[in-house]
Every structure is written in structure tokens, then in C-alpha cells.
Design an enzyme around this catalytic site. Structure first.
Site, PDB file in Angstrom:
ATOM      1  N   ASP A  65      26.430  26.985  71.465  1.00  0.00           N
ATOM      2  CA  ASP A  65      25.026  27.131  71.087  1.00  0.00           C
ATOM      3  C   ASP A  65      24.307  25.945  71.729  1.00  0.00           C
ATOM      4  OD1 ASP A  65      22.626  27.790  69.876  1.00  0.00           O
ATOM      5  OD2 ASP A  65      23.149  26.849  67.972  1.00  0.00           O
ATOM      6  N   GLU A  91      25.094  31.360  73.960  1.00  0.00           N
ATOM      7  CA  GLU A  91      23.866  32.002  73.489  1.00  0.00           C
ATOM      8  C   GLU A  91      22.812  31.861  74.582  1.00  0.00           C
ATOM      9  OE1 GLU A  91      20.645  31.971  69.853  1.00  0.00           O
ATOM     10  OE2 GLU A  91      22.518  30.885  69.605  1.00  0.00           O
ATOM     11  N   ASP A 135      24.532  24.654  63.743  1.00  0.00           N
ATOM     12  CA  ASP A 135      24.766  24.826  65.177  1.00  0.00           C
ATOM     13  C   ASP A 135      26.230  25.192  65.456  1.00  0.00           C
ATOM     14  OD1 ASP A 135      22.060  23.622  66.362  1.00  0.00           O
ATOM     15  OD2 ASP A 135      22.763  22.353  64.719  1.00  0.00           O
TER      16      ASP A 135
END
Length: 163
Positions: free
Chosen positions: A9, A76, A148
Site C-alpha cells: 500500500d 494498490e 496501512d
């Protein structure tokens, strides 16, 4: 056959990571086994100069890849919030892509909506629903923290479901 997937992420201040191991039975897909190997974050100080922050991400991600030896990386995709924060995340993401290229690692990318859809069946699910799905899929008694890191595990799981 076991596969190790590193989920990322990306962020400049906080880069979340999560690693899962996946073992699929040669007879039935539903007999697959997925386990969490590790999760956490790489952080950089807002007080540090931009170049130093990017170096920290590069060095720490390089070390992480050497230690965890992933077979696949799931990232992501960049999501546009505000232009100023998007540019910072894009710079961090560039460091991630460079590091992956240097390690010759294959990667897949997913939008936030694809991740939500894969884990909850609903592309507009809220963060808590995704985090609960991560805990459920990995048979955890807790939701990984910080957010996260949980998000990175969600990205890794999405790769497992899609690949």
C-alpha cells in the site's frame, strides 16, 4: 505448490506491506491454504528532505524483498485524493516500481474498488469491512494494525484470489 505474495500500500509517510503464503491443492481450488507471514509499515519522517525519504523507502523495501523473497508483488493503484498528496504518493510509488524492477519481480496492480470487491463482494465497502475480511480470510483473531499494513494484506489477498 507454495506461492509467496507481497502486498504493498504505497505512501510517502507510510508504506504498508503484508506477506502471505498460499498453497493450492492440485485437486481442488477450495482446498487452498493461505497464511499470513508478516506485515508492517515502512515510515519516513515529514521532517526529512524529500530525497532522504525516498532513499529510506528504497533501502527498506530492498531489505524487505531480500528477507521475504516474494514470488509476486501486488500493489494498490494510485487513487487521486488531492493533487498535492497524489504527487507525493506517485513519487513513492516510483521508488517501489524501481525496486521491483531491480529485483526482477513480477507485479499486479489493483484499484481500491477491485480490492474491496475481491474481499467483500462490494466495490464500495468501507475500510472496516475490508479489514474484517482480511482477518477472516487469514484466520486471525485480530485486525492487523496499523491500517496501512491491513490494507497491504488486502492487496496481497486480492492477488491470490485473482491470479
Amino acid at each position: 505448490m507454495e506461492k509467496r505474495i507481497l502486498g504493498l500500500d504505497p505512501g510517502l509517510a507510510i508504506l504498508g506491506f503484508g506477506v502471505i503464503t498460499c498453497q493450492q491443492s492440485s485437486t481442488k481450488a477450495q482446498d487452498s491454504i493461505v497464511n499470513m507471514l508478516d506485515f508492517g509499515v515502512i515510515t519516513t519522517s515529514a521532517d526529512a528532505e524529500m530525497g532522504q525519504r525516498l532513499c529510506t523507502l528504497f533501502d527498506d523495501l530492498h531489505t524487505l524483498i531480500q528477507e521475504l523473497q516474494p514470488d509476486l508483488v501486488a500493489i494498490e493503484k494510485l487513487f487521486f485524493y488531492r493533487m498535492s498528496s497524489t504527487i507525493l504518493v506517485a513519487q513513492a510509488r516510483g521508488v517501489v516500481m524501481l525496486t521491483l524492477a531491480q529485483h526482477h519481480l513480477p507485479y499486479v496492480e489493483f484499484t481500491p474498488a477491485q480490492i474491496k470487491q475481491a474481499l467483500t463482494g462490494y466495490g464500495n465497502a468501507d475500510k472496516s469491512e475490508v479489514q474484517e475480511a482480511v482477518a477472516r480470510e487469514l484466520n486471525l483473531e485480530y485486525i492487523p494494525k496499523p491500517d496501512d499494513a491491513a490494507d497491504a494484506l488486502a492487496v496481497a489477498l486480492t492477488a491470490w484470489f485473482q491470479v
